[in-house]
Design an enzyme around this catalytic site. Structure first.
Site, PDB file in Angstrom:
ATOM      1  N   HIS A 186       0.807  -1.178   0.175  1.00 50.72           N
ATOM      2  CA  HIS A 186      -0.023  -0.085  -0.153  1.00 50.72           C
ATOM      3  C   HIS A 186       0.920   1.166   0.094  1.00 50.72           C
ATOM      4  CE1 HIS A 186      -2.984  -2.888   1.471  1.00 50.72           C
ATOM      5  NE2 HIS A 186      -4.091  -1.979   0.967  1.00 50.72           N
ATOM      6  N   ASP A 195      -4.150  -6.287  -7.848  1.00 47.01           N
ATOM      7  CA  ASP A 195      -4.664  -5.620  -6.672  1.00 47.01           C
ATOM      8  C   ASP A 195      -4.700  -4.310  -7.258  1.00 47.01           C
ATOM      9  OD1 ASP A 195      -5.033  -5.347  -3.819  1.00 47.01           O
ATOM     10  OD2 ASP A 195      -3.230  -5.806  -3.263  1.00 47.01           O
TER      11      ASP A 195
END
Length: 391
Positions: free
Chosen positions: A247, A320
């Protein structure tokens, strides 16, 4: 619609299914039943823009071009919880294959039902997805406005040693997800939690033992399948042995492919054998496998040579979220979308700027950087998935 009733019904049904749940050999999640001619006919009638649109699953905010943001954390304050006029107008020219909702897009039952109903009418006949793993990643159940069962973690459930406990949890989750109109749950986590310093996976994984994780992954898929929800194996090729977070930035594993086959690949292979229809990539690099520092999402070696070639996966590969640090810190929005498709991604999830990424992919096809036949390959898989979901 009362969530407590949904949970109760799911629990009662799960009790029956536990005794007669599918085995690996008869699990139906991968069965098609779709006539290839009808899909080819549909592809032949689609424009390039319609086909490209199928390859994007986006946040609601992606269609609201009045919202300007540079990091997904900024979107929480907007609380976009309905399809507005701007979204509808943008969607006329930018069809989408799907939409994913996050916690800040969900207020309560009535709002969610209304929002989902409107999303389903958008251009592109979008699928609706959510991250509802159970545990700390549960966009719906963790809201105080929903009366739904909450789970400590998948690791905690798996500690009983009984795969049927995982099946029951997945069936319960799948039942309320289905009731609210979703098609896809981005779960289960198929990672093996082998690194105690891992800050992003941890107890989201079923186990630190690959064989145990594999059994639980299959049972989770079975539970979702019984609830008529499509599950997703994530995060390929395995996020459990790293300690950094994609992230926020670059993450790499130092394992060789032989090492990964003995650990990370065990749950993925089991899930593929059981009929998994979707696999989500991790943005981790695997330089000892690929010979470079490309995130797996952008790596033809990982996606084509390993996942499709060696493991034989024939379903949909979804990236993702492409607005995560491991992508946006090192690659431009448009370039990342193009590279992902060139590498073998079927669905580009949550690009930082959807409209720009969409236009870039269309231009790449028109300029010959991406063959239209490559787009057709992905659309063929996506339409097959959509037909399966309709059944």
């Amino acid at each position: 619609m009362k969530c407590s009733k949904i949970w109760l019904s799911a629990f009662v049904l799960a009790a029956g299914f536990i005794l007669s749940s599918c085995s690996e050999s008869d699990l139906s999640v991968g069965s098609s039943g779709v006539e290839s001619d009808s899909i080819e006919d549909a592809i032949g009638k689609m424009s390039l823009r319609e086909k490209v649109g199928q390859m994007f699953i986006v946040r609601p905010e992606a269609l609201d071009t009045s919202i300007h943001w540079s990091h997904y954390s900024e979107l929480v304050d907007y609380k976009l919880q309905k399809v507005n006029a701007t979204m509808s107008a943008v969607n006329e020219d930018y069809p989408i294959g799907g939409m994913i909702l996050f916690a800040h897009n969900i207020k309560d039952e009535s709002q969610l039902v209304s929002f989902v109903k409107k999303i389903k009418t958008l251009n592109g006949s979008p699928l609706l997805a959510v991250d509802e793993e159970g545990g700390r990643v549960a966009r719906i159940a963790n809201s105080e406005n929903f009366d739904l069962p909450k789970y400590e973690s998948m690791e905690a459930i798996a500690k009983s040693g009984d795969p049927n406990d995982v099946y029951e949890a997945a069936f319960t989750i799948g039942s309320y997800v289905k009731e609210y109109g979703f098609d896809i749950d981005f779960a289960p986590v198929a990672d093996v939690n082998t690194n105690p310093e891992n800050i992003v996976i941890g107890p989201r994984a079923f186990s630190d033992k690959p064989e145990v994780a594999a059994k639980m992954v299959v049972k989770y898929l079975e539970g979702l399948d019984s609830a008529k929800i499509v599950g997703t194996l994530k995060h390929f090729p395995g996020h459990g042995d790293v300690k950094a977070d994609t992230h926020t930035g670059y993450v790499a594993t130092d394992k060789t492919w032989d090492e990964m086959k003995k650990c990370e690949m065990v749950p993925f292979k089991a899930g593929i054998k059981a009929g998994a229809q979707i696999i989500m990539t991790a943005h981790i690099a695997a330089p000892k496998v690929t010979g470079n520092n490309l995130p797996s999402t952008l790596s033809p070696v990982i996606l084509q040579d390993k996942l499709r070639g060696e493991l034989g996966f024939k379903g949909v590969i979804v990236a993702d979220a492409m607005d995560m640090g491991a992508i946006v810190n090192d690659y431009g929005n448009e370039d990342a979308a193009i590279k992902a498709i060139q590498a073998g991604i079927d669905i580009v999830l949550c690009p930082l700027h959807f409209v720009n990424a969409f236009d870039a992919v269309v231009k790449a096809v028109e300029d010959g950087k991406i063959e239209e036949s490559r787009i057709d390959e992905s659309v063929r898989r996506i339409l097959k998935l959509k037909e399966n979901i309709k059944k």
